[in-house]
Motif scaffolding. Sequence first.
Motif, PDB file in Angstrom:
ATOM      1  N   GLU A 191      -7.892  -4.972  18.137  1.00  0.00           N
ATOM      2  CA  GLU A 191      -7.808  -5.115  16.685  1.00  0.00           C
ATOM      3  C   GLU A 191      -6.469  -4.549  16.227  1.00  0.00           C
ATOM      4  O   GLU A 191      -6.137  -3.401  16.527  1.00  0.00           O
ATOM      5  CB  GLU A 191      -8.937  -4.392  15.939  1.00  0.00           C
ATOM      6  N   GLY A 193      -3.877  -3.452  13.055  1.00  0.00           N
ATOM      7  CA  GLY A 193      -4.010  -2.982  11.673  1.00  0.00           C
ATOM      8  C   GLY A 193      -5.435  -2.529  11.404  1.00  0.00           C
ATOM      9  O   GLY A 193      -6.044  -2.879  10.405  1.00  0.00           O
ATOM     10  N   CYS A 194      -5.936  -1.711  12.328  1.00  0.00           N
ATOM     11  CA  CYS A 194      -7.375  -1.377  12.312  1.00  0.00           C
ATOM     12  C   CYS A 194      -7.746  -0.365  11.250  1.00  0.00           C
ATOM     13  O   CYS A 194      -8.931  -0.128  11.008  1.00  0.00           O
ATOM     14  CB  CYS A 194      -7.775  -0.845  13.683  1.00  0.00           C
ATOM     15  N   GLY A 195      -6.753   0.249  10.588  1.00  0.00           N
ATOM     16  CA  GLY A 195      -7.055   1.249   9.568  1.00  0.00           C
ATOM     17  C   GLY A 195      -7.874   2.379  10.166  1.00  0.00           C
ATOM     18  O   GLY A 195      -7.606   2.843  11.283  1.00  0.00           O
ATOM     19  N   ASN A 198     -13.071   0.478  10.230  1.00  0.00           N
ATOM     20  CA  ASN A 198     -14.240  -0.164   9.617  1.00  0.00           C
ATOM     21  C   ASN A 198     -14.755  -1.343  10.445  1.00  0.00           C
ATOM     22  O   ASN A 198     -15.905  -1.753  10.284  1.00  0.00           O
ATOM     23  CB  ASN A 198     -13.935  -0.588   8.176  1.00  0.00           C
ATOM     24  N   ASP A 218      -2.702   0.715  14.712  1.00  0.00           N
ATOM     25  CA  ASP A 218      -2.256   0.687  13.327  1.00  0.00           C
ATOM     26  C   ASP A 218      -0.908   1.397  13.307  1.00  0.00           C
ATOM     27  O   ASP A 218      -0.637   2.242  14.167  1.00  0.00           O
ATOM     28  CB  ASP A 218      -3.252   1.434  12.435  1.00  0.00           C
ATOM     29  N   ASP A 244       3.560  -0.573  15.469  1.00  0.00           N
ATOM     30  CA  ASP A 244       3.972  -1.432  14.357  1.00  0.00           C
ATOM     31  C   ASP A 244       4.008  -2.861  14.878  1.00  0.00           C
ATOM     32  O   ASP A 244       4.837  -3.186  15.733  1.00  0.00           O
ATOM     33  CB  ASP A 244       5.363  -0.989  13.866  1.00  0.00           C
ATOM     34  N   ILE A 245       3.116  -3.695  14.383  1.00  0.00           N
ATOM     35  CA  ILE A 245       3.040  -5.050  14.952  1.00  0.00           C
ATOM     36  C   ILE A 245       4.227  -5.926  14.539  1.00  0.00           C
ATOM     37  O   ILE A 245       4.374  -7.041  15.031  1.00  0.00           O
ATOM     38  CB  ILE A 245       1.704  -5.760  14.634  1.00  0.00           C
ATOM     39  N   ALA A 270      -0.538  -7.514   4.489  1.00  0.00           N
ATOM     40  CA  ALA A 270       0.176  -6.280   4.156  1.00  0.00           C
ATOM     41  C   ALA A 270       1.639  -6.332   4.601  1.00  0.00           C
ATOM     42  O   ALA A 270       2.413  -5.418   4.335  1.00  0.00           O
ATOM     43  CB  ALA A 270      -0.523  -5.095   4.820  1.00  0.00           C
TER      44      ALA A 270
HETATM   45  C1  SAM Z   1      -5.906  -3.502   4.036  1.00  0.00           C
HETATM   46  S1  SAM Z   1      -5.849  -2.425   5.404  1.00  0.00           S
HETATM   47  C2  SAM Z   1      -7.084  -3.148   6.433  1.00  0.00           C
HETATM   48  C3  SAM Z   1      -7.605  -2.221   7.480  1.00  0.00           C
HETATM   49  C4  SAM Z   1      -8.626  -2.838   8.430  1.00  0.00           C
HETATM   50  N1  SAM Z   1      -8.102  -3.987   9.133  1.00  0.00           N
HETATM   51  C5  SAM Z   1      -9.864  -3.213   7.659  1.00  0.00           C
HETATM   52  O1  SAM Z   1     -10.097  -4.411   7.476  1.00  0.00           O
HETATM   53  O2  SAM Z   1     -10.582  -2.314   7.249  1.00  0.00           O
HETATM   54  C6  SAM Z   1      -4.340  -2.909   6.187  1.00  0.00           C
HETATM   55  C7  SAM Z   1      -4.044  -2.091   7.415  1.00  0.00           C
HETATM   56  O3  SAM Z   1      -2.953  -2.675   8.097  1.00  0.00           O
HETATM   57  C8  SAM Z   1      -2.103  -1.641   8.555  1.00  0.00           C
HETATM   58  N2  SAM Z   1      -0.765  -2.223   8.736  1.00  0.00           N
HETATM   59  C9  SAM Z   1       0.020  -2.781   7.788  1.00  0.00           C
HETATM   60  N3  SAM Z   1       1.177  -3.189   8.335  1.00  0.00           N
HETATM   61  C10 SAM Z   1       1.122  -2.908   9.658  1.00  0.00           C
HETATM   62  C11 SAM Z   1       2.017  -3.085  10.746  1.00  0.00           C
HETATM   63  N4  SAM Z   1       3.221  -3.618  10.558  1.00  0.00           N
HETATM   64  N5  SAM Z   1       1.628  -2.685  11.978  1.00  0.00           N
HETATM   65  C12 SAM Z   1       0.403  -2.116  12.168  1.00  0.00           C
HETATM   66  N6  SAM Z   1      -0.478  -1.902  11.175  1.00  0.00           N
HETATM   67  C13 SAM Z   1      -0.130  -2.296   9.934  1.00  0.00           C
HETATM   68  C14 SAM Z   1      -2.173  -0.591   7.461  1.00  0.00           C
HETATM   69  O4  SAM Z   1      -1.790   0.693   7.901  1.00  0.00           O
HETATM   70  C15 SAM Z   1      -3.645  -0.667   7.088  1.00  0.00           C
HETATM   71  O5  SAM Z   1      -4.399   0.212   7.870  1.00  0.00           O
END
Ligand code: SAM
Length: 384
Positions: A191, A193-195, A198, A218, A244-245, A270
Amino acid sequence: MGTGARTWGTTTLTHTIQIKCTDYHKTKRNNLQKWHLNEYREMRRFVKLTVCAVRLYSGGRPPVPLGGRILTDPDDIFQHNMWDHVQWTEEEREKAQQKAEENSKDKIPLEEQSKYDREAHTYWDRFYEMHQSKFFRNRNWLFTEFPELLPPDAAGTESGNGEKHQPCGSSTLTSETDTFPGQHAAFRILEVGCGVGNSVFPIISTIRGRKAFLYCCDFSSRAVELIQEHPDYDPAVCHAFVRDIRDPTSPFPFPPESLDIILVVFVLSAIHPARAQGVVKSLAGQLKPGGIMLFRDYGRYDLSQLRFKTGQCLSENFYTRQDGTCVYFFTKDEVHHLFSNAGLEEIQNLEDRRLQVNRGKKVVMHRVWMQSKYRKPYLTSASV
Ligand SMILES: C[S@@+](CC[C@H](N)C(=O)[O-])C[C@H]1O[C@@H](n2cnc3c(N)ncnc32)[C@H](O)[C@@H]1O
């Protein structure tokens, strides 16, 4: 074939079950096109048949319905918090477009824009510092909409994507020869951007004891810490890491082409839209042939887009929130191009249009999400 049948059923449902809603604040009955009862019964019969057909193909799993709560009587509108498969009228679409045009008229000056990209991880770190694990709800729809996440029970049995699973050769190695976490798993999920987990924790509790392994990353180190500190975090089935993806050179803790599933939920939105294609391409390189990318995110003219005030727009359909985090709103065509340009084949690409109801305030709001599944093609004899 199983997945194909599911896709066909869902697409047909989405296109056929249409309720045209206009202005819910005006007289409801006049502005709502009601189904003729016979058509409705016919539809129900069709849905039942589809469900049976899909069950035959998908080993008893339910189809992917994007919800089945259909508003057929306008008087029922305040009976539930959410109605599914709601289609917009031309008038509603125009109104939404107008609102988006208004709130994006004044763009943030270019010289101020770069910080939202450059410091994106800092904004998300602050977000998680403030909200901890309390902001997003667990993604309880995950296995209903994405049964592909379910691991096969044993090597060679049918997986959630309805196909015979081919275990990777590395699963025969012993632990002394481990070179990467999850090496012995027969089914690997990532996964991005797993935050704060959740989706991670529902997945962990489902895959435990099933020869499967979950990676999650993430770019917010605070989010990853919160996952690792969670009482249900278990390194035997999950490996959380900071990545960082947007950076294709940053290494993954597993070899290329070793993943069965990549889950991309509310994260591409994002990222600056100009970077999205690079991200999807680089992720596609981590999928095994036959592996699947599962995507869910914000759709064009979702309520959250129309609520933006002027002065928060970075570029067309891309905004920054007060806290510095950003959000883009996708169309179905854009999603298709992103994934097909990365060499993936469409299994499903849907707009999930719902009507959210605030029963207390008697207010209704349109929600739009994108939901898609794209598969990396198997090698054909011609390509070997
Ligand atoms: C709206 S949250 C969604 C979190 C999780 N996917 C969820 O559905 O609960 C967006 C997530 O993407 C991560 N994120 C944004 N840009 C990113 C990047 N370039 N590389 C990795 N993570 C990233 C943020 O830190 C955040 O945790």
